[in-house]
Each structure stands twice: as structure tokens, then as C-alpha cells.
Design a protein around this motif. Structure first.
Motif, PDB file in Angstrom:
ATOM      1  N   ARG A 258       0.834  -1.212   0.000  1.00 30.09           N
ATOM      2  CA  ARG A 258       0.000   0.000   0.000  1.00 30.09           C
ATOM      3  C   ARG A 258       0.865   1.258   0.000  1.00 30.09           C
ATOM      4  O   ARG A 258       0.583   2.223  -0.718  1.00 30.09           O
ATOM      5  N   LYS A 259       1.920   1.257   0.815  1.00 35.13           N
ATOM      6  CA  LYS A 259       2.807   2.429   0.877  1.00 35.13           C
ATOM      7  C   LYS A 259       3.491   2.690  -0.460  1.00 35.13           C
ATOM      8  O   LYS A 259       3.835   3.830  -0.780  1.00 35.13           O
ATOM      9  N   GLU A 260       3.685   1.616  -1.241  1.00 38.05           N
ATOM     10  CA  GLU A 260       4.322   1.745  -2.558  1.00 38.05           C
ATOM     11  C   GLU A 260       3.293   1.964  -3.667  1.00 38.05           C
ATOM     12  O   GLU A 260       3.633   1.934  -4.845  1.00 38.05           O
ATOM     13  N   ARG A 261       2.019   2.168  -3.279  1.00 36.05           N
ATOM     14  CA  ARG A 261       0.924   2.388  -4.239  1.00 36.05           C
ATOM     15  C   ARG A 261       0.723   1.179  -5.162  1.00 36.05           C
ATOM     16  O   ARG A 261       0.249   1.315  -6.281  1.00 36.05           O
ATOM     17  N   ARG A 262       1.046   0.004  -4.681  1.00 35.23           N
ATOM     18  CA  ARG A 262       0.884  -1.218  -5.467  1.00 35.23           C
ATOM     19  C   ARG A 262      -0.362  -1.944  -4.963  1.00 35.23           C
ATOM     20  O   ARG A 262      -0.304  -3.034  -4.396  1.00 35.23           O
ATOM     21  N   VAL A 263      -1.516  -1.305  -5.237  1.00 38.47           N
ATOM     22  CA  VAL A 263      -2.773  -1.765  -4.664  1.00 38.47           C
ATOM     23  C   VAL A 263      -3.207  -3.104  -5.250  1.00 38.47           C
ATOM     24  O   VAL A 263      -3.679  -3.988  -4.529  1.00 38.47           O
ATOM     25  N   GLU A 264      -3.075  -3.245  -6.580  1.00 38.83           N
ATOM     26  CA  GLU A 264      -3.503  -4.491  -7.219  1.00 38.83           C
ATOM     27  C   GLU A 264      -2.743  -5.687  -6.646  1.00 38.83           C
ATOM     28  O   GLU A 264      -3.327  -6.758  -6.412  1.00 38.83           O
ATOM     29  N   GLU A 265      -1.442  -5.508  -6.388  1.00 35.22           N
ATOM     30  CA  GLU A 265      -0.655  -6.597  -5.818  1.00 35.22           C
ATOM     31  C   GLU A 265      -1.118  -6.914  -4.394  1.00 35.22           C
ATOM     32  O   GLU A 265      -1.067  -8.072  -3.950  1.00 35.22           O
ATOM     33  N   GLY A 266      -1.557  -5.872  -3.696  1.00 33.34           N
ATOM     34  CA  GLY A 266      -2.086  -6.087  -2.360  1.00 33.34           C
ATOM     35  C   GLY A 266      -3.354  -6.923  -2.389  1.00 33.34           C
ATOM     36  O   GLY A 266      -3.546  -7.818  -1.542  1.00 33.34           O
ATOM     37  N   MET A 267      -4.220  -6.668  -3.388  1.00 35.20           N
ATOM     38  CA  MET A 267      -5.448  -7.448  -3.527  1.00 35.20           C
ATOM     39  C   MET A 267      -5.124  -8.892  -3.907  1.00 35.20           C
ATOM     40  O   MET A 267      -5.771  -9.834  -3.438  1.00 35.20           O
ATOM     41  N   GLU A 268      -4.115  -9.075  -4.756  1.00 40.51           N
ATOM     42  CA  GLU A 268      -3.698 -10.426  -5.141  1.00 40.51           C
ATOM     43  C   GLU A 268      -3.146 -11.193  -3.936  1.00 40.51           C
ATOM     44  O   GLU A 268      -3.415 -12.391  -3.763  1.00 40.51           O
ATOM     45  N   LEU A 269      -2.380 -10.485  -3.094  1.00 39.16           N
ATOM     46  CA  LEU A 269      -1.813 -11.123  -1.901  1.00 39.16           C
ATOM     47  C   LEU A 269      -2.916 -11.518  -0.925  1.00 39.16           C
ATOM     48  O   LEU A 269      -2.813 -12.532  -0.229  1.00 39.16           O
ATOM     49  N   LEU A 270      -3.990 -10.725  -0.918  1.00 41.31           N
ATOM     50  CA  LEU A 270      -5.138 -11.033  -0.068  1.00 41.31           C
ATOM     51  C   LEU A 270      -5.738 -12.381  -0.460  1.00 41.31           C
ATOM     52  O   LEU A 270      -6.115 -13.186   0.410  1.00 41.31           O
ATOM     53  N   GLU A 271      -5.824 -12.631  -1.764  1.00 41.62           N
ATOM     54  CA  GLU A 271      -6.343 -13.912  -2.237  1.00 41.62           C
ATOM     55  C   GLU A 271      -5.339 -15.027  -2.008  1.00 41.62           C
ATOM     56  O   GLU A 271      -5.703 -16.174  -1.710  1.00 41.62           O
ATOM     57  N   ARG A 272      -4.065 -14.708  -2.145  1.00 41.34           N
ATOM     58  CA  ARG A 272      -3.010 -15.706  -1.966  1.00 41.34           C
ATOM     59  C   ARG A 272      -2.988 -16.243  -0.535  1.00 41.34           C
ATOM     60  O   ARG A 272      -2.650 -17.410  -0.299  1.00 41.34           O
ATOM     61  N   MET A 273      -3.346 -15.379   0.409  1.00 41.29           N
ATOM     62  CA  MET A 273      -3.377 -15.797   1.808  1.00 41.29           C
ATOM     63  C   MET A 273      -4.257 -17.019   1.993  1.00 41.29           C
ATOM     64  O   MET A 273      -3.895 -17.977   2.681  1.00 41.29           O
TER      65      MET A 273
END
Length: 417
Positions: free
Chosen positions: A295-310
Motif C-alpha cells: 500500500r505504501k508503494e501504491r501497489r494496490v492491485e498486488e495487495g489485492m492479489e496477496l489477499l487472495e493468496r493468503m
């Protein structure tokens, strides 16, 4: 016949002096047949009670020590618990120590310390600790007792240095600290940002008979990360096998957090791969740290992908996981996507924060998406939040940018009416 230890007082000035002395020491006064004469008898002639001042509300409780019957330890503890004024505790100890059945115990001293701590009488606790060293007042004390004293000094009194002194003083009471107590004291230093003392306490473990464990090394890593010495923290990671310890998920999470704070997100993901190779399974906190870093790096899409990866890793996200992704969408001004994501959170039984509603309503209002604003307001109220005046003003400004079609009415005038 009146003994010579009694003396007569005839002058008014002397009488005043005697009455003043009654405030500081218990005495017994006897009036002679002559009304102008007062006999002052030291209370020691009648009972062996302390000369310490006794608060009136505790006089009855302390006087129960005057009974000649043998007192059991449980009875003594009940007497202390019954004391209303904490200052009476020291007077109680003084009187109890004069009895023939005086038997100090860990339970007694623990109760005394707790009573004094509740009253914030920390200097008195120091006096009690000095008292215990005297042969008459010594008793067998366990690590639990000193853990409590160190906790009181560190967490309640804010006297971290005194807590550390107590740790090093334990052998003088014939008690050696357990690793739990040692780690607690070490963590006190880190929490108080006394990084100048952390290394010295850590190196004293062998002298105190403490065997270093993974928790101790994790505290050291935490301190070094907060101190800004990330390279040294990684050196401690290499110390684990040397100390016959194994790093755990907290070890890696602490290092990942430090890396993400410094914008080193790729290195943080490198640690994730390393821990998985070593058979250490990441938990929700680990993933939340990485999502926050993205989020701090403005990489929101990757954050959403990591949410699913969890979920595929068998680690289920919590409200903090979703909240970080939501904040990422709001930070990127993706208010429509944020609204959909918020809807998803609510459908899964998770409550967005008040700040989330505030930001999304502000963003949707700017884009004049009034239906979406209406939805957000309703959800906000259903969750128990109350919209504030500033929020209403922002909504009305989006509805009435300059003038109303009914005339020159501003949003401020609508609110006032």
C-alpha cells in the motif's frame, strides 16, 4: 503509687506540646484527681505497638495485632487486605515484626507490594525490598515475586532503570531469574527505547544463569530494528543456530516490518520465500505487514492479489487485511472500486473503519456520485457511526456547488436553517 516514668504537666504551653505529640505517636493519657494535672504514659507500658502514625480508619485493624493469640499466615494477609489507607501497610509490617509469631513469606511481601503499587507508593516498595535483605525479614522468594516487582517498576511506575537494577539484584536474595523474567526486563528496555542498555543486559545473561532462547533473540531483533540498525538485526538472525535456537514467524515478521518501513518491499518478499523454505508458515500478521508495505508503494492491485493468496496458503485474512487494501484504494483515489470493496467487506461480516467512510464519502462527493454517497451514509449509520458536520457540509457542497436553483442559498445557510 504512680511510677517515676510518669510525669506531671501543669502549664498550658506544655499541655499543647503534649497534644501535638499525640499526632505522631500513640500515647495513653490519665487524668489525676487534680483536674489541673495530666499524666502522660508511654504506650509501650501497656502494649508493644509501633510509633508510626496510624490513619484513624485503620486503627482497629492494626490493633488486632495486639492480641496474644498465635496468628496464622492467612489471618495476617486478611488484616493487610482490610487496610483502607496504603500508608498503614508499613506501620502494619513494623508492628507485625515485633510479634513472636512473626513469619515473613512471599505471599505477605507480594500483597504488600501490590497494595503499595496500587497507591503509587513506589519509594515505599523500595524500602520493603531493602527490608527483605535483613536476616530477620528474609524468606524464600521465587522468580514469580521478582517478575511482579519488575513489572510494577517498569509498567506501573515507569522506573525502567529500577526494574533492571532489581533483575541484577535477584541473586542477592538467593533467587536467580528465569528466562521469562529476563526477557520481560529486556523487552521493557526496548519498549522504553533504552537501546543504550539493551546490549549490556543481553550480554549479562550467562552471569545471571539465563539460557538465551528464541524469544530473547526476537526482542533483540525488535530493538535493533527500532533503533535503525537493520544490518545488525540480520546478524542476530544468524545467531539463532549458534544459540541452538530456531527463528519463528515473529522473527521474520519483525524484520519484514522494518524492511517495508524503509521501502524495501522486494527484500521483505525475499524473507517470505526464505521462511517458507525453512518450513516456517506465515500467519495473518505476516501477510498484513506485506499488504501494508505494498500500500505504501501504491501497489494496490498486488495487495489485492496477496489477499487472495493468503487463503490458498491456509491463512485467512482478518479485518486488518481488508482494511489495508481498502486504504490503498482510497489513497489511489479509486473511490468506485473502494465502494465495491467496502461492499464486499460488509457482506463478509467485516466493518470498515470510520476513517474509511470519511474518505470514501469525501471522494464520492467530489465526483458527484450522490447515489454512492447515499449508500455509504446508510451503511455508516447502520454500523453505528454518526456523520459529523464537516461531512454533511461536503455532501451539500457537492449537491449545491454554488447556488441552489431556488435562489442564492448556500449549503451553510441550508445547514443553519
Amino acid at each position: 503509687m504512680i511510677p517515676r516514668s510518669l510525669f506531671s504537666v501543669n502549664t498550658t504551653k506544655a499541655r499543647h506540646a503534649i497534644f501535638a505529640s499525640l499526632l505522631t505517636s500513640p500515647t495513653i493519657i490519665i487524668r489525676t484527681p487534680s483536674s489541673s494535672t495530666i499524666l502522660l504514659l508511654p504506650s509501650s507500658s501497656f502494649s508493644s505497638i509501633s510509633s508510626c502514625p496510624v490513619p484513624p480508619q485503620d486503627t482497629h485493624t492494626l490493633n488486632r495485632l495486639n492480641q496474644k493469640d498465635w496468628l496464622a499466615t492467612n489471618e495476617v494477609l486478611k488484616f493487610i487486605e482490610a487496610l483502607e489507607d496504603p500508608s498503614s501497610v508499613i506501620a502494619f509490617l513494623d508492628r507485625y515484626a515485633k510479634r513472636k509469631d512473626y513469619k515473613p513469606s512471599e505471599a505477605l511481601y507480594t500483597l504488600v507490594v501490590d497494595k503499595l503499587a496500587q497507591a503509587k507508593m513506589f519509594d515505599a516498595i523500595e524500602d520493603v525490598m531493602h527490608r527483605i535483605k535483613a536476616p530477620k525479614h528474609r524468606c524464600r522468594l521465587s522468580d514469580d515475586f521478582f517478575y511482579n516487582v519488575i513489572r510494577v517498576y517498569g509498567n506501573v511506575a515507569g522506573r525502567v532503570s529500577k526494574a533492571i537494577d532489581t533483575l541484577f539484584d535477584m541473586p542477592n536474595y538467593n533467587c536467580w531469574p528465569a528466562v521469562r523474567t529476563f526477557n520481560f526486563a529486556l523487552n521493557l528496555l526496548v519498549s522504553a527505547k533504552r537501546f543504550d542498555l539493551v546490549h549490556g543486559v543481553y550480554m549479562s545473561a550467562p552471569k545471571l544463569g539465563v539460557e538465551i532462547d528464541a524469544c530473547c533473540l526476537n526482542i533483540l531483533i525488535k530493538g535493533l530494528c527500532e533503533y535503525g540498525k537493520l544490518e545488525d538485526a540480520f546478524h542476530v538472525l544468524d545467531e539463532f543456530p549458534k544459540q541452538r535456537c530456531e527463528p519463528n514467524v515473529r522473527t521474520f515478521s519483525t524484520l519484514m516490518h522494518a524492511l517495508c518501513d524503509r521501502g524495501k518491499i522486494e527484500e521483505a518478499f525475499g524473507l517470505l520465500e526464505r521462511m517458507e523454505k525453512e518450513g516456517i508458515f506465515p500467519d495473518t500478521i505476516t501477510f498484513n505487514i506485506l499488504i501494508s508495505g505494498l500500500r505504501k508503494e501504491r501497489r494496490v492491485e498486488e495487495g489485492m492479489e496477496l489477499l487472495e493468496r493468503m487463503k490458498h496458503k491456509g491463512c485467512y485474512p482478518n479485518s486488518g487485511s481488508y482494511q489495508e487494501v481498502l486504504y490503498g484504494l482510497l489513497d489511489s483515489n479509486k473511490f468506485v472500486d473502494a465502494k465495491e470493496f467496502m461492499h464486499r467487506m460488509i457482506s463478509e461480516g467485516l466493518d470498515p473503519s470510520f476513517e474509511s467512510y470519511k474518505l470514501i464519502i469525501r471522494g464520492l462527493s467530489k465526483k458527484n456520485l450522490l447515489e454512492d454517497v447515499d449508500w455509504a451514509l446508510k451503511q455508516m449509520v447502520l454500523q453505528g457511526f454518526v456523520p459529523k458536520m464537516g461531512m454533511w457540509k461536503r455532501i451539500l457542497r457537492s449537491m449545491f456547488p454554488r447556488k441552489s436553483r431556488y435562489g442564492s442559498i448556500s449549503c451553510e445557510e441550508i445547514l443553519e436553517n
